[in-house]
Design a protein around this motif. Sequence first.
Motif, PDB file in Angstrom:
ATOM      1  N   PHE A 166      39.295  30.485  35.512  1.00  0.00           N
ATOM      2  CA  PHE A 166      38.658  30.835  36.636  1.00  0.00           C
ATOM      3  C   PHE A 166      39.038  29.806  37.714  1.00  0.00           C
ATOM      4  O   PHE A 166      38.395  28.646  37.541  1.00  0.00           O
ATOM      5  CB  PHE A 166      37.157  31.090  36.569  1.00  0.00           C
ATOM      6  CG  PHE A 166      36.445  31.575  37.587  1.00  0.00           C
ATOM      7  CD1 PHE A 166      36.916  32.218  38.670  1.00  0.00           C
ATOM      8  CD2 PHE A 166      35.065  31.528  37.608  1.00  0.00           C
ATOM      9  CE1 PHE A 166      36.089  32.568  39.922  1.00  0.00           C
ATOM     10  CE2 PHE A 166      34.194  31.723  38.678  1.00  0.00           C
ATOM     11  CZ  PHE A 166      34.966  32.448  39.728  1.00  0.00           C
ATOM     12  N   HIS A 167      39.837  30.428  38.765  1.00  0.00           N
ATOM     13  CA  HIS A 167      40.209  29.173  39.441  1.00  0.00           C
ATOM     14  C   HIS A 167      39.727  29.706  41.059  1.00  0.00           C
ATOM     15  O   HIS A 167      39.403  30.492  41.352  1.00  0.00           O
ATOM     16  CB  HIS A 167      41.891  29.194  39.592  1.00  0.00           C
ATOM     17  CG  HIS A 167      42.453  28.637  38.246  1.00  0.00           C
ATOM     18  ND1 HIS A 167      42.499  27.405  37.687  1.00  0.00           N
ATOM     19  CD2 HIS A 167      42.966  29.578  37.217  1.00  0.00           C
ATOM     20  CE1 HIS A 167      43.083  27.399  36.659  1.00  0.00           C
ATOM     21  NE2 HIS A 167      43.441  28.714  36.303  1.00  0.00           N
ATOM     22  N   PRO A 168      39.703  28.418  41.797  1.00  0.00           N
ATOM     23  CA  PRO A 168      39.369  28.767  43.427  1.00  0.00           C
ATOM     24  C   PRO A 168      40.522  29.949  43.826  1.00  0.00           C
ATOM     25  O   PRO A 168      41.511  29.942  43.565  1.00  0.00           O
ATOM     26  CB  PRO A 168      39.512  27.534  44.007  1.00  0.00           C
ATOM     27  CG  PRO A 168      39.244  26.554  43.106  1.00  0.00           C
ATOM     28  CD  PRO A 168      40.105  27.210  41.394  1.00  0.00           C
ATOM     29  N   ILE A 169      39.869  30.895  44.657  1.00  0.00           N
ATOM     30  CA  ILE A 169      40.586  32.018  45.267  1.00  0.00           C
ATOM     31  C   ILE A 169      40.244  31.884  46.698  1.00  0.00           C
ATOM     32  O   ILE A 169      39.139  32.010  47.159  1.00  0.00           O
ATOM     33  CB  ILE A 169      40.312  33.333  44.597  1.00  0.00           C
ATOM     34  CG1 ILE A 169      39.994  33.402  43.263  1.00  0.00           C
ATOM     35  CG2 ILE A 169      41.234  34.409  45.041  1.00  0.00           C
ATOM     36  CD1 ILE A 169      39.749  34.582  42.229  1.00  0.00           C
ATOM     37  N   LYS A 170      41.458  32.050  47.440  1.00  0.00           N
ATOM     38  CA  LYS A 170      41.285  32.578  48.766  1.00  0.00           C
ATOM     39  C   LYS A 170      41.302  33.783  49.333  1.00  0.00           C
ATOM     40  O   LYS A 170      42.080  34.611  48.928  1.00  0.00           O
ATOM     41  CB  LYS A 170      42.413  31.527  49.378  1.00  0.00           C
ATOM     42  CG  LYS A 170      42.156  31.400  51.408  1.00  0.00           C
ATOM     43  CD  LYS A 170      43.348  30.664  51.714  1.00  0.00           C
ATOM     44  CE  LYS A 170      43.108  30.519  53.121  1.00  0.00           C
ATOM     45  NZ  LYS A 170      44.325  29.785  53.883  1.00  0.00           N
ATOM     46  N   PHE A 171      40.490  34.265  50.295  1.00  0.00           N
ATOM     47  CA  PHE A 171      40.367  35.413  50.821  1.00  0.00           C
ATOM     48  C   PHE A 171      40.482  35.442  52.523  1.00  0.00           C
ATOM     49  O   PHE A 171      39.575  34.507  52.963  1.00  0.00           O
ATOM     50  CB  PHE A 171      38.936  36.074  50.319  1.00  0.00           C
ATOM     51  CG  PHE A 171      38.624  36.155  49.122  1.00  0.00           C
ATOM     52  CD1 PHE A 171      39.151  37.368  48.154  1.00  0.00           C
ATOM     53  CD2 PHE A 171      38.201  35.188  48.545  1.00  0.00           C
ATOM     54  CE1 PHE A 171      39.121  37.667  46.915  1.00  0.00           C
ATOM     55  CE2 PHE A 171      38.030  35.259  46.951  1.00  0.00           C
ATOM     56  CZ  PHE A 171      38.254  36.519  46.226  1.00  0.00           C
TER      57      PHE A 171
END
Length: 291
Positions: free
Chosen positions: A101-106
């Motif tokens: 579970f990695h950081p995700i950009k939106f």
Amino acid sequence: MAWIQIRIDANKETADQISDLLMDIGCPSVTFIDSQNNPVYEPKPGEVILWPETTVIGLFEATHDMQSVVTYLTENMSEPLKYKIEQLEDKDWEREWMDNFHPIKFGERLWICPSWRDIPDPDAVNVLLDPGLAFGTGTHATTSLCLKWLEAQDLSGKTVVDFGCGSGILGIAAIKLGAERVIGIDIDPQALVASRDNAERNGVADQLEVYLPENQPEFKADIIVANILAQPLRELHEIILGFLKPHGAIAMSGILEEQAESVANVYAPYVDLDAIKQEGEWTRVSGITKE
């Protein structure tokens, strides 16, 4: 702890029998999965729908005598037993999930960051998330569709409803993006716990209120996001729209491509709808309420 599993071919008539037999001999976990990729959507409350071709998986400790399991099933099943026994790798499954579970950009400025990982951009709008037992990490297309919509809204000073709040990811993102007040509503008490915990983690607990539907106060909001399923979105449209002020904004997801038109048709008399947005097989229906 190491585990071993038995995978048994079944159908919707025999799956329950196999499950009962496995439980009778002390199987700690029984799972049904689809053998032929035939999806089943939106069972009614309390209803369990099985696939025409189902695989029943029984999980045992690795030291368990699997031959005794096979013998018991063979003697008690109404049809011939077709099975496969597999040794499972001994892993820390919680750590396995956390590692993936990695950081995700939106959008342009919003990041969803696992609480145990470093923040990639300290100057961005960062939501620290630990979903716990509740739905919502940002990795699913339905959550992604709602987060991208929120990121594009002017939320300054607004009141937002997160209907089906799950982990609180949408409501907390709304606060971080400028909302003044967020009201989270969910039928699952675990979701309210997860939402409160994540709000504390992000320093926004004083701006987030969470309620079970039977306990929610009366209010009118500027914006609502509802990431649930198509059927409740259709059935509860009067309740959902009743939260909104005139010219309020609404975004809904949890809607499959083939369900989008039916949801849009229910809301069209009350909402000036945007073009339906799609990611993979999932869609978002959004718009502005009419007078």
